[in-house]
Design a protein around this motif. Structure first.
Motif, PDB file in Angstrom:
ATOM      1  N   UNK A   1      15.771 130.566  19.120  1.00 50.23           N
ATOM      2  CA  UNK A   1      15.451 131.850  19.077  1.00 50.23           C
ATOM      3  C   UNK A   1      14.739 132.609  20.264  1.00 50.23           C
ATOM      4  N   UNK A   2      14.634 131.516  21.226  1.00 51.17           N
ATOM      5  CA  UNK A   2      13.854 131.603  22.425  1.00 51.17           C
ATOM      6  C   UNK A   2      12.444 131.289  22.521  1.00 51.17           C
ATOM      7  N   UNK A   3      12.209 131.196  23.686  1.00 44.91           N
ATOM      8  CA  UNK A   3      10.948 130.517  23.850  1.00 44.91           C
ATOM      9  C   UNK A   3      10.865 129.095  23.754  1.00 44.91           C
ATOM     10  N   UNK A   4       9.671 128.649  23.943  1.00 40.28           N
ATOM     11  CA  UNK A   4       9.518 127.166  24.178  1.00 40.28           C
ATOM     12  C   UNK A   4       8.433 126.688  23.229  1.00 40.28           C
ATOM     13  N   UNK A   5       8.659 125.388  22.625  1.00 38.80           N
ATOM     14  CA  UNK A   5       7.711 124.669  21.920  1.00 38.80           C
ATOM     15  C   UNK A   5       6.599 124.177  22.694  1.00 38.80           C
ATOM     16  N   UNK A   6       5.233 124.255  22.366  1.00 33.36           N
ATOM     17  CA  UNK A   6       4.267 123.685  23.014  1.00 33.36           C
ATOM     18  C   UNK A   6       4.443 122.624  23.639  1.00 33.36           C
ATOM     19  N   UNK A   7       3.962 121.985  24.769  1.00 32.80           N
ATOM     20  CA  UNK A   7       4.123 120.954  25.318  1.00 32.80           C
ATOM     21  C   UNK A   7       2.753 120.177  25.692  1.00 32.80           C
ATOM     22  N   UNK A   8       1.668 121.085  25.854  1.00 33.16           N
ATOM     23  CA  UNK A   8       0.469 120.461  26.276  1.00 33.16           C
ATOM     24  C   UNK A   8      -0.224 119.874  24.823  1.00 33.16           C
ATOM     25  N   UNK A   9       0.003 119.123  24.413  1.00 36.56           N
ATOM     26  CA  UNK A   9      -0.185 118.380  23.172  1.00 36.56           C
ATOM     27  C   UNK A   9      -1.356 117.552  23.440  1.00 36.56           C
ATOM     28  N   UNK A  10      -2.450 117.300  22.619  1.00 41.27           N
ATOM     29  CA  UNK A  10      -3.349 116.350  22.671  1.00 41.27           C
ATOM     30  C   UNK A  10      -3.688 115.787  21.279  1.00 41.27           C
ATOM     31  N   UNK A  11      -4.246 114.501  21.390  1.00 39.64           N
ATOM     32  CA  UNK A  11      -4.390 113.612  20.412  1.00 39.64           C
ATOM     33  C   UNK A  11      -5.279 114.247  19.461  1.00 39.64           C
ATOM     34  N   UNK A  12      -5.010 113.901  18.058  1.00 36.44           N
ATOM     35  CA  UNK A  12      -6.136 114.499  16.947  1.00 36.44           C
ATOM     36  C   UNK A  12      -7.527 113.705  17.219  1.00 36.44           C
ATOM     37  N   UNK A  13      -8.534 114.405  17.342  1.00 34.82           N
ATOM     38  CA  UNK A  13      -9.912 113.827  17.101  1.00 34.82           C
ATOM     39  C   UNK A  13     -10.621 114.649  16.116  1.00 34.82           C
ATOM     40  N   UNK A  14     -11.964 114.220  15.863  1.00 36.17           N
ATOM     41  CA  UNK A  14     -12.995 114.718  14.919  1.00 36.17           C
ATOM     42  C   UNK A  14     -12.837 116.338  15.138  1.00 36.17           C
ATOM     43  N   UNK A  15     -12.963 116.797  16.389  1.00 37.82           N
ATOM     44  CA  UNK A  15     -12.934 118.336  16.647  1.00 37.82           C
ATOM     45  C   UNK A  15     -11.586 119.214  16.421  1.00 37.82           C
ATOM     46  N   UNK A  16     -10.515 118.298  16.235  1.00 34.69           N
ATOM     47  CA  UNK A  16      -9.272 119.290  16.452  1.00 34.69           C
ATOM     48  C   UNK A  16      -8.525 118.738  15.035  1.00 34.69           C
ATOM     49  N   UNK A  17      -9.379 118.655  13.887  1.00 37.82           N
ATOM     50  CA  UNK A  17      -8.891 118.365  12.656  1.00 37.82           C
ATOM     51  C   UNK A  17      -8.078 119.566  11.978  1.00 37.82           C
ATOM     52  N   UNK A  18      -8.557 120.848  12.309  1.00 40.87           N
ATOM     53  CA  UNK A  18      -8.340 122.004  11.591  1.00 40.87           C
ATOM     54  C   UNK A  18      -8.015 123.006  12.755  1.00 40.87           C
ATOM     55  N   UNK A  19      -7.216 123.941  12.417  1.00 38.61           N
ATOM     56  CA  UNK A  19      -6.833 125.063  13.356  1.00 38.61           C
ATOM     57  C   UNK A  19      -7.895 125.792  14.080  1.00 38.61           C
ATOM     58  N   UNK A  20      -8.772 126.216  13.160  1.00 35.62           N
ATOM     59  CA  UNK A  20     -10.074 126.926  13.794  1.00 35.62           C
ATOM     60  C   UNK A  20     -10.895 125.998  14.663  1.00 35.62           C
ATOM     61  N   UNK A  21     -11.036 124.567  14.572  1.00 32.76           N
ATOM     62  CA  UNK A  21     -11.761 124.061  15.433  1.00 32.76           C
ATOM     63  C   UNK A  21     -11.022 123.507  16.627  1.00 32.76           C
ATOM     64  N   UNK A  22      -9.696 123.399  16.318  1.00 33.04           N
ATOM     65  CA  UNK A  22      -8.874 122.866  17.378  1.00 33.04           C
ATOM     66  C   UNK A  22      -9.041 124.151  18.422  1.00 33.04           C
ATOM     67  N   UNK A  23      -8.823 125.666  17.989  1.00 31.17           N
ATOM     68  CA  UNK A  23      -8.858 126.503  18.690  1.00 31.17           C
ATOM     69  C   UNK A  23     -10.369 126.659  19.617  1.00 31.17           C
ATOM     70  N   UNK A  24     -11.305 126.363  18.912  1.00 29.95           N
ATOM     71  CA  UNK A  24     -12.555 126.545  19.620  1.00 29.95           C
ATOM     72  C   UNK A  24     -12.814 125.333  20.668  1.00 29.95           C
ATOM     73  N   UNK A  25     -12.224 124.135  20.166  1.00 30.39           N
ATOM     74  CA  UNK A  25     -12.308 122.900  21.233  1.00 30.39           C
ATOM     75  C   UNK A  25     -11.373 123.271  22.323  1.00 30.39           C
ATOM     76  N   UNK A  26     -10.304 123.764  22.237  1.00 29.51           N
ATOM     77  CA  UNK A  26      -9.406 124.244  23.561  1.00 29.51           C
ATOM     78  C   UNK A  26     -10.248 125.071  24.359  1.00 29.51           C
TER      79      UNK A  26
END
Length: 328
Positions: free
Chosen positions: A128-153
């Protein structure tokens, strides 16, 4: 489709489970004019049990169809297809992708020229247009959840920008989606194939993690793209969605168990259990009140499935899903 029983360059492996509509489009996209490389197409059907495979065998006689013993999961299907392949390189595709010669050839040429790059992928354009995210990082303690992942980034914005700086149209993410994975058979054998601890989801992150642990790199080509109708292969109805969404949560536990060590492992598992139970309970209550709405009803099923999973995990002393081949 140019192929031969000998000297095949690329084996394209597609794992299917009742995704016939998308699979038809995918297979048609592989019927391109080609004189550059020899390839074969292998479809592993995870026991769809609807007899449609017989029709496809007639319509796509040039494709090798393999019938798996059951709905054994994505990792098992990939390994099964690889075991029956003849190519020096393997391209694992989702059935809901639309491939093209240009992208396949670019990944192949790059992999040949850069043997230390264990896995190669490309941009995935949404249908439907656009691209999937490509800058993927491994899961770690600080990226377990959406909110903490956004804060980590946010807190690591500059470091991540430097990490994902594109050089010569090549990105080096931690991992790439399993919907498009190009890997040599030598590399796949070196890391002992896809990890069948996972029934579905996180097996791609696990694969990339093990390649990097073996001193390989993950490369994503920015000047090549394949269309991906994301979710078309798994989200067929409420029943199917409840299974796949539950497996996402379960597979995160499995990944943590496989790659987190000591104290970090224990903390991450506890945090994930508490988060899942609280969030799914709240959503489940709303789902009971709005049970007549399918998406709300789904939350009730998810909560019940997670409760059963956690009780089962305590009894079995294992984070593996009961669907996992390694749990059997």
């Amino acid at each position: 489709m140019k192929s031969s029983t000998n000297n095949i360059d690329i084996s394209i492996v597609i794992v299917n489970y009742r995704s016939w509509k998308h699979l038809k489009d995918c297979l048609n996209s592989l019927k391109f004019e080609n004189n550059e490389f020899l390839f074969e197409v292998i479809v592993v059907d995870n026991n769809s049990s609807d007899k449609k495979i017989e029709v496809f065998q007639e319509d796509f006689s040039e494709v090798k169809f393999l019938q798996n013993t059951g709905n054994n999961g994505f990792a098992n299907g990939c390994n099964f297809g690889a075991q029956h392949s003849k190519g020096k390189y393997l391209l694992f595709l989702n059935p809901d992708t639309i491939a093209n010669k240009d992208a396949i050839e670019k990944m192949w040429n790059f992999a040949k020229a850069n043997p230390t790059k264990g896995i190669v992928s490309c941009e995935q354009k949404k249908s439907k247009g656009g691209y999937e995210k490509s800058q993927r990082i491994f899961l770690n303690t600080f990226t377990l959840f959406g909110l903490t992942r956004a804060l980590y980034r946010f807190l690591n914005k500059k470091r991540l920008q430097n990490k994902f700086e594109t050089k010569e149209n090549i990105l080096f993410p931690d991992w790439v989606s399993g919907s498009v994975v190009f890997i040599s058979k030598e590399w796949l054998n070196q890391i002992n194939g896809w990890n069948e601890d996972y029934w579905m989801y996180y097996e791609d992150m696990d694969l990339c993690r093990r390649v990097q642990n073996s001193n390989g790199q993950i490369a994503l080509l920015k000047d090549a793209e394949i269309i991906h109708n994301h979710g078309g292969a798994s989200r067929l109805n409420i029943k199917t969605a409840s299974i796949t969404k539950t497996e996402v949560l379960i597979s995160k536990h499995v990944y943590i168990s496989n790659h987190f060590k000591g104290f970090e492992n224990g903390i991450a598992q506890c945090c994930l259990v508490v988060n899942n139970l609280i969030i799914k309970l709240l959503l489940g209550i709303i789902g009971v009140l709005l049970f007549f709405i399918p998406k709300m009803r789904l939350n009730v099923y998810l909560f019940l499935k997670m409760i059963r999973y956690y009780f089962s995990s305590l009894i079995r002393m294992s984070w593996l899903s009961k669907r996992s081949m390694n749990a059997k």
